[in-house]
Design an enzyme around this catalytic site. Structure first.
Site, mmCIF file in Angstrom:
data_model
loop_
_atom_site.group_PDB
_atom_site.id
_atom_site.type_symbol
_atom_site.label_atom_id
_atom_site.label_comp_id
_atom_site.label_asym_id
_atom_site.label_seq_id
_atom_site.Cartn_x
_atom_site.Cartn_y
_atom_site.Cartn_z
ATOM 1 N N LYS A 78 -25.243 -99.144 110.843
ATOM 2 C CA LYS A 78 -24.037 -99.851 111.262
ATOM 3 C C LYS A 78 -23.650 -99.350 112.647
ATOM 4 C CE LYS A 78 -19.323 -100.691 109.518
ATOM 5 N NZ LYS A 78 -18.428 -100.460 108.353
ATOM 6 N N SER A 112 -16.657 -104.379 106.198
ATOM 7 C CA SER A 112 -17.043 -104.485 107.593
ATOM 8 C C SER A 112 -18.506 -104.145 107.864
ATOM 9 C CB SER A 112 -16.159 -103.565 108.437
ATOM 10 O OG SER A 112 -16.367 -102.206 108.050
ATOM 11 N N SER A 117 -15.709 -101.529 102.392
ATOM 12 C CA SER A 117 -16.624 -102.052 103.410
ATOM 13 C C SER A 117 -18.104 -101.804 103.144
ATOM 14 C CB SER A 117 -16.259 -101.479 104.786
ATOM 15 O OG SER A 117 -15.050 -102.036 105.235
#
Length: 416
Positions: A79, A154, A178
């Site tokens: 990420k 996210s 997330s």
């Protein structure tokens, strides 16, 4: 067989037995990224040359008998809030669009030491909170099962890349769902580790007391493999726990005999009805799938008992207030001096933290502690607890002592 469809465990065995080269595996992922990611947008940065160089190095080491374990030669992604020395790390924000760190996140150091190969950096909501924002330089990731739908966030790009075979595994982060949400939306496995189990050093923070770093994979076994490399004490992370690391794969026996599992049904039956069909009635298929999962656990030897807790909204309230207060504290100076460097969604959400008082924050911390004690007591007679990944029909509104109100932004479902 297409090597990009192998799990981490399968690819690791094939590499160890000489049936698959890390170079072949990496090339296959890079080709698949080139073919599919123009539509899926799971990557912000692809490290083609660096990944191939690392794959060749892994192949040489393994051939010479210097294998580092189950992750050696396995292609993964991060990420884009994980700092990578010499590699652009944007945090999904125009504020850091051209940011190149001079340090590596501790998690990437550990994965790299275990022999993992970095394919690239994955799309994320801005600073892991903004939501899918089409005004940013980085297009939001699309759900690979239906690209007109949202993949969750996210850790959007990380989940999409794993689900669509664009990497073997990925690292996400979880502050309020997330990792778990994108895992559910994309049909993969996501693990939010125990607080302090995995270092957060070198990862862009959102909420110091709520942030967790963890893996996204296709199977539970793959999560265990990554956790074996990730878990451990980091003296430079103030939240890190100095506790022994287990052999996570040792518990994967295929049976659950003697395990007591608490089932929290009121979360999806009453507090936040699991899902809704076109007629706004509870989605029977969704509930049936959850009940089928419960029956499968029983078939494996587990004993299921119902567990009751406070309403789900109480947990959500504490999480949102703490997260907004801590996120605003992190970004306050930039919000005041350089507001134009943020996307609309992130600015609108985190900006609500400016209206919270110290009393609001302290009250939320107190409520979190009470809920944690309640949960621990509920788990006293069971080994684990399960619940459906429910979503609310209506957006929740958080009322603060100061009178501010926080409501979740509607999901924008893009079409192409």
């Amino acid at each position: 067989m297409d090597p990009t469809l192998l799990t981490v465990a399968e690819a690791s065995r094939a590499i160890g037995e000489g049936r698959l080269s890390p170079v072949t595996l990496t090339e296959a992922y890079l080709d698949r990224i080139a073919a599919l990611d123009g539509e899926l947008h799971s990557y912000v940065t692809v490290l083609r040359e660096a990944a191939l160089d690392a794959a060749h190095g892994a192949a040489r080491d393994i051939a010479a008998g210097r294998s580092r374990g189950a992750l050696h030669g396995i292609s993964i992604g991060l990420k884009d809030i994980y700092k990578t020395r010499g590699i652009r790390t944007t945090a999904g924000s125009p504020r850091y669009e051209h940011n190149v760190p001079d340090e590596d996140a501790e998690t990437w150091v550990r994965l790299c030491d275990a022999g993992a190969i970095l394919l690239g950096k994955h799309e994320t909501h801005e600073f892991a909170i903004g939501g899918p924002d089409f005004g940013l330089p980085f297009p939001p990731a699309r759900n690979p099962w239906n690209t007109a739908y949202y993949p969750g966030g996210s850790s959007s790009g990380s989940a999409v890349a794993v689900a669509s075979g664009l990497c073997a595994a990925a690292m996400g982060s979880d502050t309020g769902g997330s990792i778990r949400g994108p895992a559910a939306y994309n049909g993969i496995v996501g693990l939010k580790p125990t607080y302090g189990r995995v270092s957060r050093r070198g990862v862009f923070p959102l909420s110091y007391t709520l942030d967790h770093c963890g893996p996204l994979t296709r199977t539970v076994e793959d999560c265990a493999i990554l956790m074996q490399a990730l878990a451990g004490y980091d003296p430079q992370d103030p939240a890190s726990a100095d506790t022994p690391v287990r052999d996570y794969r040792a518990a994967l026996t295929g049976r659950l005999d003697g395990l007591r599992i608490g089932v929290i049904r009121h979360f999806h039956e009453r507090d936040a009805v699991a899902d809704f069909g076109a007629d706004s009635a509870p989605n029977a298929a969704y509930v049936a799938a959850f009940e089928d999962a419960c029956r499968r656990l029983e078939a494996l030897g587990a004993r299921l008992v119902d567990v009751s807790l406070s309403p789900l909204i109480d947990y959500l309230d504490a999480n949102r207030l703490i997260m907004l207060a801590e996120a605003y504290a992190l970004h306050e100076a930039d919000f005041r001096e350089r507001p134009q460097l943020f996307g609309h969604h992130m600015f609108a959400r985190v900006g609500l933290g400016a209206f919270l008082s110290a009393a609001d924050y302290v009250e939320a911390l107190r409520q979190r502690r009470e809920l944690a004690v309640e949960f621990a007591r509920a788990l006293a007679d069971v080994d684990a607890a399960i619940s459906a990944n429910a979503r609310r029909r209506r957006r929740a509104s958080i009322r603060c002592r100061s009178g501010a109100s926080s409501s979740g932004l509607p999901i924008r479902r893009p079409t192409i």
